[in-house]
Every structure is written in C-alpha cells, then in structure tokens.
Design a protein around this motif. Sequence first.
Motif, mmCIF file in Angstrom:
data_model
loop_
_atom_site.group_PDB
_atom_site.id
_atom_site.type_symbol
_atom_site.label_atom_id
_atom_site.label_comp_id
_atom_site.label_asym_id
_atom_site.label_seq_id
_atom_site.Cartn_x
_atom_site.Cartn_y
_atom_site.Cartn_z
ATOM 1 N N VAL A 1 0.869 -1.179 0.000
ATOM 2 C CA VAL A 1 0.000 0.000 0.000
ATOM 3 C C VAL A 1 0.904 1.226 0.000
ATOM 4 C CG1 VAL A 1 -1.839 1.264 1.160
ATOM 5 C CG2 VAL A 1 -1.794 -1.239 1.274
ATOM 6 N N GLU A 2 0.855 1.983 -1.103
ATOM 7 C CA GLU A 2 1.682 3.179 -1.246
ATOM 8 C C GLU A 2 0.790 4.363 -1.594
ATOM 9 O OE1 GLU A 2 5.705 1.433 -3.197
ATOM 10 O OE2 GLU A 2 3.860 0.907 -4.241
ATOM 11 N N PHE A 3 1.365 5.565 -1.491
ATOM 12 C CA PHE A 3 0.564 6.769 -1.712
ATOM 13 C C PHE A 3 1.322 7.771 -2.573
ATOM 14 C CE2 PHE A 3 -0.793 4.834 2.222
ATOM 15 C CZ PHE A 3 -2.171 4.787 2.068
ATOM 16 N N GLU A 4 0.555 8.548 -3.329
ATOM 17 C CA GLU A 4 1.112 9.601 -4.175
ATOM 18 C C GLU A 4 0.238 10.843 -4.054
ATOM 19 O OE1 GLU A 4 1.208 8.050 -8.124
ATOM 20 O OE2 GLU A 4 2.832 6.625 -7.724
ATOM 21 N N LEU A 5 0.847 11.984 -4.313
ATOM 22 C CA LEU A 5 0.093 13.239 -4.347
ATOM 23 C C LEU A 5 0.265 13.870 -5.724
ATOM 24 C CD1 LEU A 5 -1.336 15.450 -2.266
ATOM 25 C CD2 LEU A 5 0.668 16.715 -3.033
ATOM 26 N N ASN A 6 -0.833 14.273 -6.323
ATOM 27 C CA ASN A 6 -0.800 14.988 -7.598
ATOM 28 C C ASN A 6 -1.209 16.444 -7.385
ATOM 29 O OD1 ASN A 6 -0.105 12.721 -9.153
ATOM 30 N ND2 ASN A 6 -2.241 12.098 -9.335
ATOM 31 N N ILE B 1 -3.400 21.246 -12.224
ATOM 32 C CA ILE B 1 -3.770 22.594 -12.671
ATOM 33 C C ILE B 1 -4.667 22.447 -13.893
ATOM 34 C CG2 ILE B 1 -2.924 24.823 -13.496
ATOM 35 C CD1 ILE B 1 -0.246 24.166 -12.112
ATOM 36 N N LEU B 2 -5.903 22.917 -13.769
ATOM 37 C CA LEU B 2 -6.878 22.836 -14.860
ATOM 38 C C LEU B 2 -6.970 24.199 -15.534
ATOM 39 C CD1 LEU B 2 -9.107 21.232 -16.354
ATOM 40 C CD2 LEU B 2 -10.708 22.004 -14.582
ATOM 41 N N LEU B 3 -6.693 24.225 -16.852
ATOM 42 C CA LEU B 3 -6.748 25.470 -17.616
ATOM 43 C C LEU B 3 -8.145 25.693 -18.181
ATOM 44 C CD1 LEU B 3 -3.346 25.164 -19.553
ATOM 45 C CD2 LEU B 3 -3.777 26.240 -17.339
ATOM 46 N N GLU B 4 -8.403 26.932 -18.602
ATOM 47 C CA GLU B 4 -9.717 27.291 -19.140
ATOM 48 C C GLU B 4 -10.068 26.504 -20.396
ATOM 49 O OE1 GLU B 4 -12.237 28.940 -18.254
ATOM 50 O OE2 GLU B 4 -11.590 30.108 -16.530
ATOM 51 N N ASP B 5 -9.047 26.113 -21.180
ATOM 52 C CA ASP B 5 -9.326 25.327 -22.396
ATOM 53 C C ASP B 5 -9.409 23.832 -22.093
ATOM 54 O OD1 ASP B 5 -6.721 24.670 -21.874
ATOM 55 O OD2 ASP B 5 -5.878 25.501 -23.704
ATOM 56 N N ASN B 6 -9.551 23.503 -20.791
ATOM 57 C CA ASN B 6 -9.720 22.127 -20.303
ATOM 58 C C ASN B 6 -8.476 21.257 -20.426
ATOM 59 O OD1 ASN B 6 -12.378 22.447 -19.369
ATOM 60 N ND2 ASN B 6 -13.199 22.103 -21.436
ATOM 61 N N ARG B 7 -7.328 21.849 -20.697
ATOM 62 C CA ARG B 7 -6.075 21.098 -20.591
ATOM 63 C C ARG B 7 -5.784 20.876 -19.107
ATOM 64 N NH1 ARG B 7 -2.742 21.402 -25.351
ATOM 65 N NH2 ARG B 7 -3.576 22.899 -26.871
ATOM 66 N N ILE B 8 -5.191 19.743 -18.803
ATOM 67 C CA ILE B 8 -4.865 19.397 -17.415
ATOM 68 C C ILE B 8 -3.359 19.200 -17.287
ATOM 69 C CG2 ILE B 8 -5.195 17.729 -15.549
ATOM 70 C CD1 ILE B 8 -7.922 17.080 -16.720
ATOM 71 N N ILE B 9 -2.759 19.923 -16.354
ATOM 72 C CA ILE B 9 -1.326 19.804 -16.063
ATOM 73 C C ILE B 9 -1.192 19.133 -14.699
ATOM 74 C CG2 ILE B 9 0.826 21.061 -15.705
ATOM 75 C CD1 ILE B 9 -0.563 23.374 -17.330
ATOM 76 N N THR B 10 -0.422 18.056 -14.636
ATOM 77 C CA THR B 10 -0.301 17.277 -13.391
ATOM 78 C C THR B 10 1.159 17.059 -13.041
ATOM 79 O OG1 THR B 10 -2.369 16.107 -13.901
ATOM 80 C CG2 THR B 10 -0.941 15.148 -12.220
ATOM 81 N N GLU B 11 1.490 17.294 -11.788
ATOM 82 C CA GLU B 11 2.820 16.975 -11.265
ATOM 83 C C GLU B 11 2.647 15.940 -10.152
ATOM 84 O OE1 GLU B 11 7.150 17.730 -11.103
ATOM 85 O OE2 GLU B 11 5.537 18.039 -12.566
ATOM 86 N N ASN B 12 3.376 14.818 -10.263
ATOM 87 C CA ASN B 12 3.200 13.701 -9.340
ATOM 88 C C ASN B 12 4.345 13.633 -8.321
ATOM 89 O OD1 ASN B 12 4.066 10.562 -8.908
ATOM 90 N ND2 ASN B 12 1.847 10.779 -8.896
ATOM 91 N N PHE B 13 3.980 13.376 -7.049
ATOM 92 C CA PHE B 13 4.963 13.241 -5.975
ATOM 93 C C PHE B 13 4.673 11.949 -5.202
ATOM 94 C CE2 PHE B 13 4.462 17.767 -6.696
ATOM 95 C CZ PHE B 13 5.763 18.236 -6.753
ATOM 96 N N PRO B 14 5.500 10.915 -5.333
ATOM 97 C CA PRO B 14 5.362 9.750 -4.441
ATOM 98 C C PRO B 14 5.663 10.190 -3.004
ATOM 99 C CG PRO B 14 6.745 9.233 -6.353
ATOM 100 C CD PRO B 14 6.567 10.718 -6.329
ATOM 101 N N ILE B 15 4.832 9.790 -2.068
ATOM 102 C CA ILE B 15 5.041 10.181 -0.674
ATOM 103 C C ILE B 15 5.084 8.931 0.224
ATOM 104 C CG2 ILE B 15 3.973 12.445 -0.951
ATOM 105 C CD1 ILE B 15 1.456 11.353 0.377
ATOM 106 N N GLN B 16 5.822 9.046 1.301
ATOM 107 C CA GLN B 16 5.873 7.976 2.286
ATOM 108 C C GLN B 16 5.161 8.448 3.541
ATOM 109 O OE1 GLN B 16 9.670 7.026 3.997
ATOM 110 N NE2 GLN B 16 9.013 5.021 4.728
ATOM 111 N N ILE B 17 4.137 7.695 3.966
ATOM 112 C CA ILE B 17 3.374 8.044 5.165
ATOM 113 C C ILE B 17 3.887 7.188 6.316
ATOM 114 C CG2 ILE B 17 1.098 8.134 6.225
ATOM 115 C CD1 ILE B 17 -0.118 8.598 3.525
ATOM 116 N N ILE B 18 4.146 7.827 7.453
ATOM 117 C CA ILE B 18 4.582 7.104 8.648
ATOM 118 C C ILE B 18 3.672 7.512 9.802
ATOM 119 C CG2 ILE B 18 6.981 6.947 7.879
ATOM 120 C CD1 ILE B 18 7.650 9.249 9.799
ATOM 121 N N ARG B 19 3.689 6.714 10.873
ATOM 122 C CA ARG B 19 2.892 7.027 12.051
ATOM 123 C C ARG B 19 3.655 8.027 12.922
ATOM 124 N NH1 ARG B 19 -1.958 7.560 13.616
ATOM 125 N NH2 ARG B 19 -2.466 5.701 12.431
#
Length: 294
Positions: free
Chosen positions: A268-273, A276-294
Amino acid sequence: MSVDIRLKRVDKTYREGETLSGIVIVHSKGDMSHLGVLLTMDGSVNLQLSAKSVGMFEAFYNSIKPLQLLQYGLEVAKPGKFPSGKTELPFEVPLKPKGNRTLYESYHGVYVNILYQLKVDVKRSVLSKHLTCQSEFVINNIPKEVNEKFKSIPFTISPDSLANIKGRAAVPSFKVHGVIDSTTCRISQPFTGHIVVDHSDTAIKSVELQLVRVETCGCAEGYSKDASEIQNIQIADGDVYRGLSIPIYMVFPRLFTCPSLVATNFKVEFELNIVILLEDNRIITENFPIQIIR
C-alpha cells in the motif's frame, strides 16, 4: 430483544499488545433463555484483484487468500437465562497476533482492506433466532522515530518539465513553482507546502490536490498494481494572481490512509498529484510519491 457491543475507549483505537475491554449489552423485554454468549475477535487482510487482472495469473488465486492476523474466542456467558431489562456482560481480550505475524494498521482501500472486528453471538434454541452484533475497532501502531530531518522538495512545472505529452508545440507557455515541505509525512499531521503561478498564457480554472492510493496485490509470478483516488481538494478557484503564494494544506483521512506498507503479497503506497486545470480544459499534473509514517 437486542444485543450490542460497547468498548471502553470511545475512539475504539488500540495498539498491538494492549488489552481490549468492554461490555456486551443484552436488552430483553422478558426473561430470555439462551445457550451461551460467545465473543469472537477477528483481524485479517483481504485482497481483491481488479477486473483487468482476473484470469491473468493462476498464482494470484493463492496469494490473494485472506491473511489472518488475529483470532480469538471467548465465552462471555454460560447457558442460562437473562432477566427482563438490561444485562451487561464485561469482557477483556488480548491483542496478540497469530504466530509471528504483525498487526498492520487498520485500512479501508479498494483492493486491500485491513479490518479488525468483534462479533457477539447469543445462541438460542432451534425455534428461536440467534442474536448477533458486530463492531469494528481500529489498530494504530506506535509512532515511528525518524532520525533524519524531513527535507523540503522544491519543484518547477513548465512545458519542458512535462512528460507523457502529445503535441508539445501546442502546449501554452506557463511556469509554476513551489515547495513541498516533505514527502515523508506523519499520518497525524497535515501535508503542507505552497505553490506559485509565475505566468500562464492561458487562464487558469482551478488548482487542486489529489491524494492517490497505489495498491499492489500478487506474488513473484505476477502482480496487479492499481491506483485510485482517495480525495481531491481544490486549493484555488479561477485565474489566480500571478506571483501569489497559494498554501498547500491537506489532512490525511482516517482509515482511508495508513502508514506506507510493504508485505509479502501486497503493498500500500501513496502519491500526491498537483493538478492545474486550464480554461481550455487542458490538465497539467505533477506527481509526488510520498511515504506516510505514524
């Protein structure tokens, strides 16, 4: 007539090695005979294959069998009779895993579920219906000590930094930068940072944070890996001011996230995106793998 389970801890949260205690409450309108009251405690990891993976690997069907972490039975009351009104039956059960296994943290996913439950059965004669009640409780691990300092991660998003793009020449000019305070995150603390839009030729419609779970089920012969959205939070609406620092702040939802986990037959892993949604409906995404700890 009814039966209920009430734990002493209101938040129903426990750790491995502790004792879980509470009471079984039986309500009866009159005297009620019974054949005993049995309490069972069960904890298991349940794996499920996505539709795209069914039938692909024969070995999958052995590796996705439920993994029993915890199992305990207790007779709360011997056969007898309950008087009219309310009867309380106290109980205590130890939270000790089976064999050399570990009690993973409670987690409600799509293809991986880690569940801990109590079930009480009031057994009655053949002609009477048994009374049953179930209650889920939560397992959390002891907070982990991290010797290394959490490092902030600066990022810049521009047409040149984008991957998996078609028709790069048609992409409008833009530049966004910011900082993620840390990609190693404590589950009890918010995910934070900030983002700044330096310029964009096309108007911006929305800036969003998307938390994604990546669940892997399988074994050495093959595995199924699937990503799905946990939550989506809008942090800016409309064509934001250029040069304005927009705070990133997100709380990890209880039960739908857990400390990042790698086991023999599942992960079980997690990522954060940052989306950014532009007016012409283009979608820009930047992905960050994250590690969650207690």
